[in-house]
Design an enzyme around this catalytic site. Structure first.
Site, PDB file in Angstrom:
ATOM      1  CB  ILE A  22      -0.949  -0.074   1.037  1.00  0.00           C
ATOM      2  CG1 ILE A  22      -2.096   1.120   1.173  1.00  0.00           C
ATOM      3  CG2 ILE A  22      -0.504   0.165   2.304  1.00  0.00           C
ATOM      4  CD1 ILE A  22      -3.033   0.638  -0.075  1.00  0.00           C
ATOM      5  CB  ALA A  23       3.913   1.899   1.461  1.00  0.00           C
ATOM      6  NE  ARG A  25      -3.197   0.024  -3.959  1.00  0.00           N
ATOM      7  CZ  ARG A  25      -4.195  -0.667  -3.325  1.00  0.00           C
ATOM      8  NH1 ARG A  25      -3.794  -1.954  -2.810  1.00  0.00           N
ATOM      9  NH2 ARG A  25      -5.302  -0.224  -3.399  1.00  0.00           N
ATOM     10  CB  SER A  43      10.332  -0.196   5.822  1.00  0.00           C
ATOM     11  OG  SER A  43       9.294  -0.995   6.087  1.00  0.00           O
ATOM     12  CE1 TYR A  65       7.707   6.690  11.937  1.00  0.00           C
ATOM     13  CE2 TYR A  65       7.235   6.549  14.312  1.00  0.00           C
ATOM     14  CZ  TYR A  65       6.536   6.639  13.022  1.00  0.00           C
ATOM     15  OH  TYR A  65       5.413   7.212  12.791  1.00  0.00           O
ATOM     16  CG  HIS A  84      -1.717   0.201  11.852  1.00  0.00           C
ATOM     17  ND1 HIS A  84      -2.937   0.255  11.358  1.00  0.00           N
ATOM     18  CD2 HIS A  84      -0.910  -0.110  10.886  1.00  0.00           C
ATOM     19  CE1 HIS A  84      -2.780  -0.421  10.190  1.00  0.00           C
ATOM     20  NE2 HIS A  84      -1.320  -0.635   9.978  1.00  0.00           N
ATOM     21  CE  LYS A 102      -8.184  -2.108   5.993  1.00  0.00           C
ATOM     22  NZ  LYS A 102      -7.326  -2.999   4.990  1.00  0.00           N
ATOM     23  NE  ARG A 167      -0.128  -6.885   5.319  1.00  0.00           N
ATOM     24  CZ  ARG A 167      -1.422  -6.557   5.504  1.00  0.00           C
ATOM     25  NH1 ARG A 167      -2.086  -6.974   6.536  1.00  0.00           N
ATOM     26  NH2 ARG A 167      -2.223  -6.184   4.336  1.00  0.00           N
TER      27      ARG A 167
HETATM   28  N1  LIG Z   1      -6.268   1.046   2.329  1.00  0.00           N
HETATM   29  C1  LIG Z   1      -6.325   0.055   1.451  1.00  0.00           C
HETATM   30  O1  LIG Z   1      -6.580  -0.101   0.271  1.00  0.00           O
HETATM   31  C2  LIG Z   1      -5.155  -0.637   1.900  1.00  0.00           C
HETATM   32  C3  LIG Z   1      -4.870  -1.988   1.126  1.00  0.00           C
HETATM   33  C4  LIG Z   1      -3.990  -2.939   1.332  1.00  0.00           C
HETATM   34  C5  LIG Z   1      -3.415  -2.713   2.956  1.00  0.00           C
HETATM   35  N2  LIG Z   1      -3.853  -1.766   3.684  1.00  0.00           N
HETATM   36  C6  LIG Z   1      -3.389  -1.847   5.331  1.00  0.00           C
HETATM   37  O2  LIG Z   1      -2.295  -1.116   5.142  1.00  0.00           O
HETATM   38  C7  LIG Z   1      -1.337  -1.879   6.117  1.00  0.00           C
HETATM   39  C8  LIG Z   1      -0.049  -2.532   5.429  1.00  0.00           C
HETATM   40  O3  LIG Z   1      -0.588  -3.275   4.336  1.00  0.00           O
HETATM   41  P1  LIG Z   1       0.328  -3.877   3.179  1.00  0.00           P
HETATM   42  O4  LIG Z   1      -0.365  -4.761   2.151  1.00  0.00           O
HETATM   43  O5  LIG Z   1       0.966  -2.853   2.390  1.00  0.00           O
HETATM   44  O6  LIG Z   1       1.373  -4.856   3.920  1.00  0.00           O
HETATM   45  P2  LIG Z   1       2.859  -5.281   3.606  1.00  0.00           P
HETATM   46  O7  LIG Z   1       2.959  -5.190   1.837  1.00  0.00           O
HETATM   47  O8  LIG Z   1       3.156  -6.592   4.091  1.00  0.00           O
HETATM   48  O9  LIG Z   1       4.098  -4.145   4.057  1.00  0.00           O
HETATM   49  C9  LIG Z   1       4.104  -3.879   5.262  1.00  0.00           C
HETATM   50  C10 LIG Z   1       5.222  -2.977   5.612  1.00  0.00           C
HETATM   51  O10 LIG Z   1       5.562  -2.580   6.760  1.00  0.00           O
HETATM   52  C11 LIG Z   1       6.901  -2.938   7.225  1.00  0.00           C
HETATM   53  N3  LIG Z   1       7.168  -3.123   8.765  1.00  0.00           N
HETATM   54  C12 LIG Z   1       7.308  -1.850   9.381  1.00  0.00           C
HETATM   55  N4  LIG Z   1       7.463  -2.149  10.731  1.00  0.00           N
HETATM   56  C13 LIG Z   1       7.086  -3.621  10.742  1.00  0.00           C
HETATM   57  C14 LIG Z   1       7.196  -4.254  11.802  1.00  0.00           C
HETATM   58  N5  LIG Z   1       7.257  -3.912  13.005  1.00  0.00           N
HETATM   59  N6  LIG Z   1       6.650  -5.740  11.583  1.00  0.00           N
HETATM   60  C15 LIG Z   1       6.551  -6.045  10.111  1.00  0.00           C
HETATM   61  N7  LIG Z   1       6.469  -5.107   9.174  1.00  0.00           N
HETATM   62  C16 LIG Z   1       6.985  -3.963   9.520  1.00  0.00           C
HETATM   63  C17 LIG Z   1       7.109  -3.973   6.282  1.00  0.00           C
HETATM   64  O11 LIG Z   1       8.589  -4.243   6.366  1.00  0.00           O
HETATM   65  P3  LIG Z   1       9.730  -5.028   5.566  1.00  0.00           P
HETATM   66  O12 LIG Z   1       9.757  -4.220   4.384  1.00  0.00           O
HETATM   67  O13 LIG Z   1      10.885  -5.070   6.229  1.00  0.00           O
HETATM   68  O14 LIG Z   1       8.932  -6.313   5.587  1.00  0.00           O
HETATM   69  C18 LIG Z   1       6.760  -3.785   5.115  1.00  0.00           C
HETATM   70  O15 LIG Z   1       7.499  -2.835   4.285  1.00  0.00           O
HETATM   71  C19 LIG Z   1      -2.248  -3.093   6.666  1.00  0.00           C
HETATM   72  O16 LIG Z   1      -2.487  -2.539   8.162  1.00  0.00           O
HETATM   73  C20 LIG Z   1      -3.323  -2.998   5.589  1.00  0.00           C
HETATM   74  O17 LIG Z   1      -4.650  -3.210   6.533  1.00  0.00           O
HETATM   75  C21 LIG Z   1      -4.936  -0.971   3.223  1.00  0.00           C
END
Ligand SMILES: NC(=O)c1ccc[n+]([C@@H]2O[C@H](COP(=O)([O-])OP(=O)(O)OC[C@H]3O[C@@H](n4cnc5c(N)ncnc54)[C@H](OP(=O)(O)O)[C@@H]3O)[C@@H](O)[C@H]2O)c1
Length: 327
Positions: A22-23, A25, A43, A65, A84, A102, A167
């Protein structure tokens, strides 16, 4: 404040916590929002942080951070759910505004605490529920509230996606409720309010699965009901039906990217069709709202009030804690 003046005069500098799906996007979407600039990322792993900053041509890749917090005016928290709270809290305590993915947290207490902290520090905190800020969804809520379909008596909303791994399929915070329920519960809260009197949940956790992969959350209100269905690895029609005493609203799948809906009546000739644009991934809407709140010094958005985010967190917490598990 001096900080607010600087932000009003210039561009809002944003840092991202997390470098995942999501980051990426978000960075692309931020290009469509005026007056904001994504400048920094931090990250968990340095390689991912550095690679993300290079790929998106960001000014700063921050190893810590705290460093990131020193380079920006606001933080977008885009890490896994269970992190979060900590990322948001540290940013707010440093006096920064926070747009948090969220579910903001998985508990009522933590979500309330973050909003109280943000209010006490005079910063904006907003949950990044893109649907809430999209023009089509807002219009649908306004049509329902206008009385044109009579009294709203039921809200049925479904959000499913096919996922095998990742995840959301592992760990204590995985599963379809924590990943997806924010959206259908948003529909319930926007259309029926905060005053539900009962919540019952059934969750399917097949043998061998770490998480529930399909759930139905039934809410009872004094004069209405709502049902939210979520699935990961189960596919259903992702539509939304708002039933009223004079007619109903139908939003076809994917209702959470609201582009079109219909108000329908017993006399089908009276049906009315509504068309809206839902641009890109939709993250631009939440970011535009966030930036505009900061500029105008507003702490609450009527599109998603703190009380509504807190109610959704409460529903998610109760649903996960009390679900009847089937296999
Ligand atoms: N609004 C939307 O449409 C939407 C869509 C998807 C997700 N989301 C939300 O966005 C959040 C992230 O989702 P995502 O799908 O982007 O997840 P993801 O692809 O798994 O990415 C998570 C990122 O967080 C990093 N991170 C930082 N601190 C961390 C920790 N303590 N433990 C684990 N990882 C950590 C990860 O690090 P590394 O790079 O080291 O692994 C990774 O870069 C979720 O809460 C999800 O519900 C929202």
């Amino acid at each position: 404040s001096t900080q607010l003046r600087n932000e009003t005069a210039g561009v809002l500098r944003i840092g991202i916590a997390g470098a995942g799906r999501i980051a990426a996007r978000f960075v692309a979407e931020a290009r469509y929002v005026s007056g904001v600039s994504v400048e920094a990322v931090h990250s968990r792993t340095w390689e991912r942080t550095k690679e993300f900053a290079d790929r998106h041509e960001l000014e700063w890749a921050n190893q810590s951070y705290e460093d990131l917090l020193g380079h920006v005016d606001a933080v977008y928290v885009a890490t896994p759910h269970d992190t979060h709270y900590d990322y948001a809290k540290r940013a707010i305590e440093a006096g920064l505004h926070v747009l948090c993915e969220k579910p903001m947290t998985l508990s009522r207490a933590q979500t309330s605490e973050l909003f109280e902290l943000a209010a006490s520090r005079g910063v904006v905190l907003l949950e990044a529920v893109k649907t809430a800020f999209s023009p089509g969804f807002q219009r649908m809520v306004a049509v329902a509230r206008s009385g044109s379909i009579g009294q709203v008596r039921s809200v049925d909303a479904t959000f499913t996606k096919l996922v095998d791994s990742g995840r959301e399929m592992v760990g204590a915070d995985g599963g379809s409720i924590s990943e997806l329920a924010t959206y259908p519960l948003l529909a319930a809260v926007k259309l029926l309010g905060l005053g539900f009197t009962d919540l019952q949940t059934v969750s399917l956790r097949p043998p061998g699965s770490e998480v529930e992969v399909f759930s139905r959350i039934d809410l009872t209100y004094p004069h209405a009901v709502a049902s939210a269905r979520t699935g990961l690895g189960v596919k259903a029609e992702g539509d939304l039906v708002v039933a009223g005493s004079a007619g109903y609203i139908y939003v076809p799948a994917p209702w959470w990217l609201t582009e079109y809906f219909e108000a329908r009546f017993e006399d089908s000739r009276k049906s009315k069709k509504y068309y809206y644009k839902f641009d890109g991934d939709g993250l631009r809407y939440e970011l535009a709202e966030f930036a505009s709140m900061i500029r105008s010094g507003t702490s609450e958005s009527f599109k998603l009030r703190p009380a509504e985010s807190i109610a959704i967190a409460d529903m998610i917490e109760r649903a996960r804690a009390s679900a009847t598990i089937i296999r």
